[in-house]
Design an enzyme around this catalytic site. Structure first.
Site, mmCIF file in Angstrom:
data_model
loop_
_atom_site.group_PDB
_atom_site.id
_atom_site.type_symbol
_atom_site.label_atom_id
_atom_site.label_comp_id
_atom_site.label_asym_id
_atom_site.label_seq_id
_atom_site.Cartn_x
_atom_site.Cartn_y
_atom_site.Cartn_z
ATOM 1 N N CYS A 198 0.840 -1.202 0.000
ATOM 2 C CA CYS A 198 0.000 0.000 0.000
ATOM 3 C C CYS A 198 0.874 1.251 0.000
ATOM 4 O O CYS A 198 0.645 2.180 -0.786
ATOM 5 C CB CYS A 198 -0.930 -0.013 1.207
ATOM 6 N N CYS A 199 1.891 1.275 0.832
ATOM 7 C CA CYS A 199 2.801 2.424 0.874
ATOM 8 C C CYS A 199 3.560 2.575 -0.445
ATOM 9 O O CYS A 199 3.786 3.689 -0.918
ATOM 10 C CB CYS A 199 3.794 2.268 2.023
ATOM 11 N N CYS A 232 7.585 4.034 5.909
ATOM 12 C CA CYS A 232 6.718 3.786 4.750
ATOM 13 C C CYS A 232 7.514 3.425 3.492
ATOM 14 O O CYS A 232 6.939 2.939 2.517
ATOM 15 C CB CYS A 232 5.863 5.021 4.462
#
Length: 236
Positions: A123-124, A232
């Protein structure tokens, strides 16, 4: 040898970054940013998560109208978007908002909903890392608000270093600052900060992956709580 658009070789940029990191280690944050502005001009930018506008404010003092790059992941708190809008309205900076190639709905359709819960690294990568890589293509150097006291993973952050992944100079002008230094600068200059910092959040990221911190926890403990993940991917 890879060559940048203005003819400066990447190896030359790397050497420049390493030398500046040594020479500017004890320099004032404004002097570090002044060096960046003098060296890179319009090909220098500041990145901001809109947790606060301290580095953007510092940079605007030495390079009025400086580009401030913000990643709108689609998952931000409303307060974060509001901080971005306020910074754009009142500060002498040029806010540039980057967005992922897919909307949240499009990502959900391809990968399934709540990818941040099932695979936060992916997702990051999709919503932060890739958009930033693309957004920084026209720059030779970028500044961040990383500080050494935020977490053990950031303790070795150089004030000027080499971003090998993006092959650019990476500047952390407040790396040596403490939280108290940040608060003092905010108070002295009336710098905009995210309202969530007054509501128990010590580090502000995407809403699904950020919680308030408990007494005694470091500033990054509220990010991806309960997981081994602490970054992240933007900073290594």
């Amino acid at each position: 040898m890879t060559v940048t658009q203005d003819g400066t070789g990447v190896e030359g940029l790397r050497e420049l970054a390493e030398r500046a990191g040594r020479e500017l280690e004890d320099a004032d944050a404004l002097d570090i940013l002044r060096w960046a502005a003098d060296t890179f001009g319009s090909r220098f930018c500041v990145t901001s998560s809109m947790e606060d506008a301290v580095v953007a404010h510092l940079a605007s003092r030495v390079l009025p109208g400086v580009d401030v790059v913000f990643l709108d992941t689609g998952y931000h708190f409303p307060e974060t978007i509001g901080t971005r809008d306020a910074v754009e309205a009142v500060m002498d900076v040029n806010v540039i908002t980057l967005t992922p190639r897919q909307t949240v709905a499009e990502q959900d359709a391809e990968y399934g909903p709540k990818l941040h819960d099932r695979d936060p690294d992916l997702c990051c990568a999709l919503r932060k890392v890739k958009p930033l890589e693309e957004g920084l293509e026209g720059y030779r150097a970028w500044a961040t608000g990383l500080r050494r006291d935020e977490s053990p993973t950031r303790a070795g952050t150089p004030v000027v270093g080499w971003d090998e992944k993006r092959r650019k100079v990476k500047i952390a002008p407040i790396a040596r600052w403490s939280q108290q230094d940040v608060e003092a600068y905010v108070a002295e200059h009336g710098v905009l900060t995210n309202p969530l910092l007054m509501d128990g959040y010590a580090s502000v990221g995407c809403a699904p992956c950020t919680r308030r911190v408990l007494e005694g926890e470091d500033a990054r403990s509220g990010r991806w709580s309960g997981r081994s993940k602490t970054e992240c991917g933007l900073h290594g």
